[in-house]
Enzyme design. Structure first.
Site, PDB file in Angstrom:
ATOM      1  N   LYS A  10       8.324   0.357 -11.829  1.00 17.96           N
ATOM      2  CA  LYS A  10       8.189   1.601 -12.618  1.00 17.96           C
ATOM      3  C   LYS A  10       8.598   2.808 -11.779  1.00 17.96           C
ATOM      4  CE  LYS A  10       4.475   3.766 -10.773  1.00 17.96           C
ATOM      5  NZ  LYS A  10       4.324   4.734  -9.911  1.00 17.96           N
ATOM      6  N   ASP A 137      -2.655   1.205 -12.030  1.00 18.22           N
ATOM      7  CA  ASP A 137      -1.340   1.144 -12.669  1.00 18.22           C
ATOM      8  C   ASP A 137      -1.127  -0.138 -13.485  1.00 18.22           C
ATOM      9  OD1 ASP A 137      -0.319   3.580 -11.868  1.00 18.22           O
ATOM     10  OD2 ASP A 137       0.742   2.787 -10.120  1.00 18.22           O
TER      11      ASP A 137
HETATM   12  O1  C5P Z   1      -6.752   1.707  -8.605  1.00 17.29           O
HETATM   13  P1  C5P Z   1      -5.990   1.425  -7.353  1.00 17.29           P
HETATM   14  O2  C5P Z   1      -6.655   0.382  -6.489  1.00 17.29           O
HETATM   15  O3  C5P Z   1      -4.564   1.093  -7.607  1.00 17.29           O
HETATM   16  O4  C5P Z   1      -5.984   2.789  -6.522  1.00 17.29           O
HETATM   17  C1  C5P Z   1      -5.642   2.826  -5.160  1.00 17.29           C
HETATM   18  C2  C5P Z   1      -6.193   4.097  -4.537  1.00 17.29           C
HETATM   19  O5  C5P Z   1      -5.496   5.237  -5.049  1.00 17.29           O
HETATM   20  C3  C5P Z   1      -7.652   4.369  -4.851  1.00 17.29           C
HETATM   21  O6  C5P Z   1      -8.500   3.763  -3.904  1.00 17.29           O
HETATM   22  C4  C5P Z   1      -7.735   5.890  -4.748  1.00 17.29           C
HETATM   23  O7  C5P Z   1      -7.797   6.284  -3.405  1.00 17.29           O
HETATM   24  C5  C5P Z   1      -6.384   6.320  -5.262  1.00 17.29           C
HETATM   25  N1  C5P Z   1      -6.373   6.699  -6.691  1.00 17.29           N
HETATM   26  C6  C5P Z   1      -6.981   7.881  -7.098  1.00 17.29           C
HETATM   27  N2  C5P Z   1      -6.944   8.237  -8.418  1.00 17.29           N
HETATM   28  C7  C5P Z   1      -6.298   7.463  -9.326  1.00 17.29           C
HETATM   29  C8  C5P Z   1      -5.672   6.266  -8.938  1.00 17.29           C
HETATM   30  C9  C5P Z   1      -5.722   5.908  -7.607  1.00 17.29           C
HETATM   31  O8  C5P Z   1      -7.558   8.607  -6.275  1.00 17.29           O
HETATM   32  N3  C5P Z   1      -6.277   7.852 -10.595  1.00 17.29           N
END
Ligand code: C5P
Length: 290
Positions: A10, A137
């Site tokens: 993406k 994502d």
């Molecule tokens: O959800 P995911 O594990 O992919 O997110 C990775 C990191 O990105 C999270 O630990 C956080 O630090 C950050 N994040 C965030 N806000 C979001 C998505 C991700 O702060 N909406």
């Protein structure tokens, strides 16, 4: 038997951060686009219980540290059935740690395959809910195409497709940690924001130039100095005829939108003399329906 799905990469046509939430995540407003650069994800049921991951990239984790295995575990937790024997193979083509959701897309492909194999009655909404427990994502990667992603990234609205175009995608060699970059953001201090409403109008009107002109990613504002290559690539893409250029996700990959195939091919060739990971891509439309 083996079952294979493409896991599309993406790009973010826009990435805006609206605030920090009580749960530590950030409130986002992103315009997402799938492109035809894909990993190939294969699931094969095995007689021995447990989930093993193999890949052409030997350093990828083989256990729950790999988002593909995590997706399988969350899928069977949610469906209340014990984890069967599974092997998952990932042929990686999407650059890793690139801001292109390569890992999330592999996890999404595993979820789509497991639904097909074990729970065809599951709705896409239910599958996206499981995806949200795997990563922010992942819900978008399950559906793909052109979409607005809000909240943590899990609140999705389908959008009119990006008009036909050519995308030159270039990843510099530096790598950026997503949590570190989020930690740098002070929302009230952001100097520049994407014109997301204008970009959505341009999509409605199928105005490619209008989309390209309005692309922006607020992470560009907080990139440490050592990521100067990001801005150099943006400048080169614009100089080579891109209608617009932006960083995707938490970077460091930069892409440019071209209406003219020859110009795009020429730009890709010029950049591949300087950078190892350069791809000439097309947008991919949403295919999956619930
Ligand atoms: O959800 P995911 O594990 O992919 O997110 C990775 C990191 O990105 C999270 O630990 C956080 O630090 C950050 N994040 C965030 N806000 C979001 C998505 C991700 O702060 N909406």
């Amino acid at each position: 038997m083996t079952y294979t799905e493409p896991a599309w990469a993406k790009l973010n046509l826009a990435l805006d951060i609206l605030g920090k939430r009580a749960d530590g995540y950030h409130e986002l407003r992103m315009v997402m686009q799938s492109i035809d650069l894909a990993d190939q994800v294969t699931v094969s049921p095995q007689p021995e219980p447990g989930c093993r991951v193999t890949s052409n990239l030997l350093y990828l984790p083989k256990d729950e540290g790999n988002i593909a295995a995590k997706a399988a575990l969350r899928f069977f937790e949610a469906s209340g059935t014990p984890l069967p024997g599974l092997s998952i193979d990932i042929q990686k083509n999407i650059p890793v740690c690139a801001g292109m959701a390569g890992g999330s897309s592999d996890g999404a492909a595993v979820l789509r395959l497991l639904r097909r194999l074990y729970a065809p009655e599951m709705t896409e909404e239910q599958l996206e809910e499981i995806g949200a427990r795997v990563g922010s994502d992942v819900p978008y990667c399950i559906r793909g195409g052109t979409a607005l992603a809000e909240g943590r990234g899990e609140r999705l609205t389908d959008l009119p497709p990006l008009p036909p175009c050519h995308l030159v995608v270039c990843k510099p060699s530096c790598s950026v940690s997503t949590p570190e970059l989020f930690a740098q953001v002070r929302v009230r201090k952001l100097r520049c924001r994407p014109d997301t409403a204008g970009l959505l109008r341009a999509l409605e009107e199928q105005d490619l130039e209008g989309v390209a002109r309005r692309m922006y990613n607020v992470f560009e504002d907080v990139l440490p100095r050592r990521y100067g290559e990001v801005f150099a690539i943006k400048g080169e893409l614009l100089g080579l005829g891109a209608l617009g250029a932006s960083m995707t996700g938490s970077g460091p990959t930069v892409f440019g939108i071209f209406s003219d195939r020859e110009k795009a091919a020429q730009a890709a060739e010029t950049l591949s003399g300087q950078y190892a990971a350069v791809h000439l891509c097309r947008p991919v439309q949403r295919e999956i329906k619930s």
